[in-house]
Scaffold this motif. Structure first.
Motif, PDB file in Angstrom:
ATOM      1  N   ALA A 115       5.330  14.128 -11.600  1.00 55.67           N
ATOM      2  CA  ALA A 115       5.852  13.842 -12.828  1.00 55.67           C
ATOM      3  C   ALA A 115       5.233  14.851 -13.841  1.00 55.67           C
ATOM      4  N   ILE A 116       3.822  14.837 -13.549  1.00 53.23           N
ATOM      5  CA  ILE A 116       2.973  15.503 -14.570  1.00 53.23           C
ATOM      6  C   ILE A 116       2.759  17.167 -14.166  1.00 53.23           C
ATOM      7  N   VAL A 117       2.802  17.493 -13.051  1.00 53.33           N
ATOM      8  CA  VAL A 117       2.604  18.900 -12.570  1.00 53.33           C
ATOM      9  C   VAL A 117       3.585  19.644 -12.319  1.00 53.33           C
ATOM     10  N   GLU A 169       0.878  -1.305   0.207  1.00 50.79           N
ATOM     11  CA  GLU A 169      -0.059   0.118   0.077  1.00 50.79           C
ATOM     12  C   GLU A 169       0.867   1.325  -0.007  1.00 50.79           C
ATOM     13  N   LEU A 170       2.008   1.230   0.690  1.00 48.35           N
ATOM     14  CA  LEU A 170       3.090   2.405   0.775  1.00 48.35           C
ATOM     15  C   LEU A 170       3.365   2.858  -0.484  1.00 48.35           C
ATOM     16  N   LEU A 171       3.976   1.535  -1.132  1.00 52.76           N
ATOM     17  CA  LEU A 171       4.596   1.669  -2.512  1.00 52.76           C
ATOM     18  C   LEU A 171       3.635   2.245  -3.608  1.00 52.76           C
ATOM     19  N   ALA A 172       2.555   1.560  -3.530  1.00 51.42           N
ATOM     20  CA  ALA A 172       1.480   2.290  -4.522  1.00 51.42           C
ATOM     21  C   ALA A 172       1.184   3.628  -4.127  1.00 51.42           C
ATOM     22  N   THR A 173       0.896   4.037  -2.937  1.00 49.50           N
ATOM     23  CA  THR A 173       0.773   5.508  -3.094  1.00 49.50           C
ATOM     24  C   THR A 173       2.044   6.437  -3.282  1.00 49.50           C
ATOM     25  N   LEU A 174       3.162   6.128  -3.158  1.00 49.03           N
ATOM     26  CA  LEU A 174       4.527   6.553  -3.465  1.00 49.03           C
ATOM     27  C   LEU A 174       4.408   6.671  -5.144  1.00 49.03           C
ATOM     28  N   VAL A 175       3.926   5.579  -5.851  1.00 48.87           N
ATOM     29  CA  VAL A 175       4.018   5.812  -7.181  1.00 48.87           C
ATOM     30  C   VAL A 175       3.248   6.661  -7.862  1.00 48.87           C
TER      31      VAL A 175
END
Length: 192
Positions: free
Chosen positions: A31-33, A18-24
């Motif tokens: 990267a977009i903003v 869950e932590l890794l998915a949130t960081l991604v």
């Protein structure tokens, strides 16, 4: 809460997945903003300089009408600075007369970083791109139809134009990413 025999109680907190998915997801948002923020900041500086000049010109026009005195603004197109010019009697102290008036360097206001003048002018004379340009309001608050164009030095095609309608006092703004510099129309004798 009591657990039944043979059941394990779920641990409080987040799993590593869950932590890794949130960081991604957060990384993708950055990267977009972030690249787009770089384009917004200079445009905001350009717009901010223009809005400040517009509000000061509207104030000068209002003061000319209220006080019944001429007011003006001068724009140094080469150095990227501008100032309001008050009637001589407002700039004098008790011990001075008009011949002793000295220009003070603190009267001039600099444009924001990376913002410069792309030109100023009217429909008849065209757009001046160098020198000192003056927008003068008479004692009734009237002036000629004029434009003042700002641009980003790093992106000269990004312009912000202030078009002043001399008789009505209305000021329109135009923003362009293609370098447009709209001039007011040339008015003839029968235009009023």
């Amino acid at each position: 809460m009591a657990t039944r025999p043979g059941q394990q109680r779920a641990a409080d907190g987040f799993t590593l997945v869950e932590l890794l998915a949130t960081l991604v997801v957060v990384g993708l948002l950055f990267a977009i903003v972030l690249p787009n923020l770089g384009a917004l900041v200079p445009a905001a500086r350009l717009r901010g300089s223009g809005v400040r000049i517009r509000s000061e010109l509207e104030w000068a026009r209002s003061e000319a009408r209220i006080q019944g005195k001429r007011m003006a603004a001068e724009f140094d197109l080469d150095r990227g600075i501008w100032r309001l010019v008050y009637p001589p009697e407002q700039r004098l102290t008790r011990d001075e007369d008009e011949s002793t008036l000295v220009e003070r360097p603190d009267d001039w206001v600099e444009l924001e970083e990376d913002v410069g003048f792309a030109g100023a002018g009217d429909g008849k004379s065209g757009l001046a791109q160098k020198g000192l340009y003056r927008v003068a309001f008479d004692e009734y608050g009237f002036t000629g139809d004029q434009v003042l164009v700002l641009h980003l030095k790093s992106q000269p095609m990004r312009t912000w134009t202030l078009r002043i309608h001399g008789l009505s006092g209305r000021a329109d703004t135009f923003e362009s990413e293609t370098g447009e510099k709209p001039l007011p129309p040339v008015l003839g004798e029968g235009a009023f």
